[in-house]
Design a protein around this motif. Structure first.
Motif, mmCIF file in Angstrom:
data_model
loop_
_atom_site.group_PDB
_atom_site.id
_atom_site.type_symbol
_atom_site.label_atom_id
_atom_site.label_comp_id
_atom_site.label_asym_id
_atom_site.label_seq_id
_atom_site.Cartn_x
_atom_site.Cartn_y
_atom_site.Cartn_z
ATOM 1 N N HIS A 171 46.896 100.205 44.988
ATOM 2 C CA HIS A 171 48.397 100.420 45.989
ATOM 3 C C HIS A 171 50.156 99.757 44.523
ATOM 4 O O HIS A 171 50.034 98.416 44.577
ATOM 5 N N VAL A 172 50.354 100.303 44.261
ATOM 6 C CA VAL A 172 50.764 99.763 43.053
ATOM 7 C C VAL A 172 52.541 98.844 44.144
ATOM 8 O O VAL A 172 52.652 97.901 43.280
ATOM 9 N N VAL A 173 53.288 99.661 44.804
ATOM 10 C CA VAL A 173 54.782 98.761 45.542
ATOM 11 C C VAL A 173 53.844 97.372 45.868
ATOM 12 O O VAL A 173 54.210 96.655 45.024
ATOM 13 N N ARG A 174 53.028 97.168 46.339
ATOM 14 C CA ARG A 174 52.019 96.120 47.032
ATOM 15 C C ARG A 174 51.312 95.409 45.612
ATOM 16 O O ARG A 174 51.753 94.122 45.791
ATOM 17 N N MET A 175 51.624 95.957 44.831
ATOM 18 C CA MET A 175 51.234 94.775 44.400
ATOM 19 C C MET A 175 52.000 94.746 43.546
ATOM 20 O O MET A 175 52.388 92.901 42.913
ATOM 21 N N LEU A 176 53.598 95.087 43.430
ATOM 22 C CA LEU A 176 54.229 94.839 42.774
ATOM 23 C C LEU A 176 55.502 93.622 43.329
ATOM 24 O O LEU A 176 55.730 92.900 43.209
ATOM 25 N N GLU A 177 55.141 93.845 44.959
ATOM 26 C CA GLU A 177 55.427 92.961 45.992
ATOM 27 C C GLU A 177 54.895 91.765 45.751
ATOM 28 O O GLU A 177 56.049 90.395 45.902
ATOM 29 N N ALA A 178 53.465 91.935 45.622
ATOM 30 C CA ALA A 178 52.770 90.458 45.395
ATOM 31 C C ALA A 178 52.860 89.419 44.562
ATOM 32 O O ALA A 178 52.618 88.225 44.827
ATOM 33 N N ALA A 179 52.900 90.176 42.898
ATOM 34 C CA ALA A 179 54.022 89.794 42.152
ATOM 35 C C ALA A 179 55.250 88.991 42.138
ATOM 36 O O ALA A 179 56.064 88.516 41.062
ATOM 37 N N LYS A 212 62.069 112.067 46.870
ATOM 38 C CA LYS A 212 61.306 113.114 46.238
ATOM 39 C C LYS A 212 60.027 113.826 47.200
ATOM 40 O O LYS A 212 60.011 114.684 46.893
ATOM 41 N N GLY A 213 60.063 112.829 48.431
ATOM 42 C CA GLY A 213 59.234 113.203 49.182
ATOM 43 C C GLY A 213 57.436 113.338 48.635
ATOM 44 O O GLY A 213 56.808 113.749 49.559
ATOM 45 N N ASP A 214 56.876 113.111 47.292
ATOM 46 C CA ASP A 214 55.510 113.382 46.763
ATOM 47 C C ASP A 214 54.741 111.774 46.322
ATOM 48 O O ASP A 214 55.727 110.877 46.255
ATOM 49 N N ALA A 215 53.818 111.317 46.789
ATOM 50 C CA ALA A 215 53.483 109.900 46.977
ATOM 51 C C ALA A 215 52.704 110.147 45.272
ATOM 52 O O ALA A 215 53.081 109.085 45.196
ATOM 53 N N ALA A 216 52.107 111.094 44.575
ATOM 54 C CA ALA A 216 51.597 111.015 43.108
ATOM 55 C C ALA A 216 53.401 110.322 42.994
ATOM 56 O O ALA A 216 52.987 109.468 41.267
ATOM 57 N N ARG A 217 53.791 111.131 42.850
ATOM 58 C CA ARG A 217 55.013 111.494 41.926
ATOM 59 C C ARG A 217 55.815 109.603 42.499
ATOM 60 O O ARG A 217 56.057 108.996 40.926
ATOM 61 N N ALA A 218 55.997 108.690 43.128
ATOM 62 C CA ALA A 218 55.772 107.969 43.605
ATOM 63 C C ALA A 218 55.324 106.663 43.254
ATOM 64 O O ALA A 218 56.015 105.537 42.519
ATOM 65 N N ARG A 219 54.349 107.159 43.416
ATOM 66 C CA ARG A 219 53.399 106.113 42.218
ATOM 67 C C ARG A 219 53.706 106.048 41.105
ATOM 68 O O ARG A 219 53.664 105.081 40.523
ATOM 69 N N PHE A 220 53.484 106.435 40.363
ATOM 70 C CA PHE A 220 53.874 107.346 38.501
ATOM 71 C C PHE A 220 55.350 105.717 38.163
ATOM 72 O O PHE A 220 55.250 105.479 37.548
ATOM 73 N N ASP A 221 56.392 106.525 39.482
ATOM 74 C CA ASP A 221 57.566 105.839 39.265
ATOM 75 C C ASP A 221 57.344 105.167 39.230
ATOM 76 O O ASP A 221 58.038 103.554 38.606
ATOM 77 N N SER A 222 56.986 104.455 40.146
ATOM 78 C CA SER A 222 56.362 102.543 40.404
ATOM 79 C C SER A 222 55.901 101.933 39.211
ATOM 80 O O SER A 222 56.106 100.599 38.600
#
Length: 374
Positions: A171-179, A212-222
């Motif tokens: 989970h890229v977003v949670r990883m960022l928040e935890a950091a 964007k409404g696209d989970a894959a693109r959102a992960r790449f954006d993060s």
């Protein structure tokens, strides 16, 4: 009495009313940018010259109390917001990395960045009541003109820093928040702006575009914005070179070459690519490009794959289950509410309208309804 004469009378009356002694010029600039107003537009609303607004925002002169009241009305914040005892932290510690400088106006970018700055200021205030994650980002300054091997090494070091196991990033977003990164979804007022990031004085921020409404693109954006935060502290934002470096970092961070190369199909096998999309949490387009970059797909197969993907358009076939969303603000407010410190109390303390605090809370929360079992 003519218009000029009436304005002279108003100016004399304002001066007679006294000046705002504790006026914070940075809060005026922030409130103006958040409303999407130019200095000339604010000047018209409060009946002063644009030069006067510039002087107020630079701290060269202080407005009178009647002018502060006029600013409050024009900008939709209480007058006390401009005289809050805790001074606003000045500016960004690094230039914000906006991806689409040509397709978004400066006014739109200023508005989005002002929202991020205000949210970061709210988080600073909340830290007086609850301990939030400390900043744990690695400092991976890219060498001048890094090549692909340099960027791959930096991405590998980042994975080690975050203690990621081999395979997909959970989970890229949670990883960022935890950091310690403040991750927010752009509000509706700024959804014409693509994802961006910046090092603010209090903590780094990443703003994602939910439109964007696209989970894959959102992960790449993060992952792309993570690249800017750890590699491009001093790099000039917006250049194609810097953006390509961030894309290369994101691809290697999400799909390490030595781990994925043997899984990629040697021909255009869409069934296999769909399976890999679900496994690695990346788009079909990212997988096809990765296969081409690693020499797995021939140039002809790569062109045919991209042509097919362009025909399908967005959203791609086979969407991921759910878009990654931030939850730090949501969890923070839930914790505070248990001690009787809710949105209303935060708004009173920071002299902000409740809808503004609610918008910040919404930007850092999971929008899906929650099912709680007894």
């Amino acid at each position: 009495m003519g218009a000029v004469a009436r304005l002279d009378v108003e100016v004399r009356e304002r001066r007679a009313a006294g000046v705002a002694v504790r006026f914070d010029p940075l809060r005026l600039a922030l409130a103006r940018r958040l409303r999407g107003l130019r200095r000339t537009e604010l000047a018209d609303l409060i009946r002063v010259t644009p030069a006067a607004v510039s002087q107020f925002e630079r701290g060269q002169t202080r407005p009178t109390l009647p002018l502060v009241a006029a600013m409050s009305l024009a900008l939709g914040v209480p007058a006390e917001f401009f005289t809050l005892g805790r001074s606003l932290q000045p500016g960004s510690a690094s230039s914000p990395h906006f991806r689409s400088l040509r397709t978004t106006s400066q006014l739109q970018r200023d508005r989005a960045l002002a929202f991020a700055e205000l949210a970061a200021d709210v988080v600073t205030a909340l830290e007086q009541h609850v301990e939030l994650p400390h900043l744990l980002l690695p400092d991976l300054r890219a060498p001048e003109a890094p090549d692909l091997a340099d960027i791959a090494q930096l991405a590998a070091e980042a994975r080690v820093h975050f203690e990621l196991r081999p395979g997909p990033v959970p989970h890229v977003v949670r990883m960022l928040e935890a950091a310690g990164v403040l991750v927010l979804r752009l509000p509706e007022i700024s959804q014409t702006v693509d994802a961006f990031s910046a090092h603010l004085p209090t903590r780094p921020v990443v703003l994602l575009n939910p439109a964007k409404g696209d989970a894959a693109r959102a992960r790449f954006d993060s992952a792309h914005e993570l690249a800017h935060l750890v590699m491009h502290f001093d790099a000039a934002p917006g250049s194609r070179i810097v953006e390509k470096e961030a894309d290369s970092f994101a691809a290697e961070f999400l799909m390490p070459a030595d781990e994925i190369v043997d899984e990629l199909p040697r021909r255009l096998d869409w069934e296999k690519l769909h399976h890999l999309k679900q496994r690695w949490g990346v788009s079909l387009k990212a997988l096809v490009y990765r296969a081409h970059h690693l020499g797995v797909l021939t140039p002809n197969a790569y062109r045919r794959g991209m042509q097919q993907l362009n025909e399908w358009g967005y959203p791609e076939p086979g969407p991921l289950s759910a878009i990654e969303v931030p939850t730090l603000m949501q969890l923070t407010f839930e914790l505070l509410e248990k001690s009787g410190y809710g949105v209303d109390q935060v708004a009173d303390e920071l002299h902000l309208p409740v809808p503004v605090i609610a918008e910040i809370l919404k930007a850092g929360s999971d929008p899906r309804p929650q099912l709680r079992l007894a």
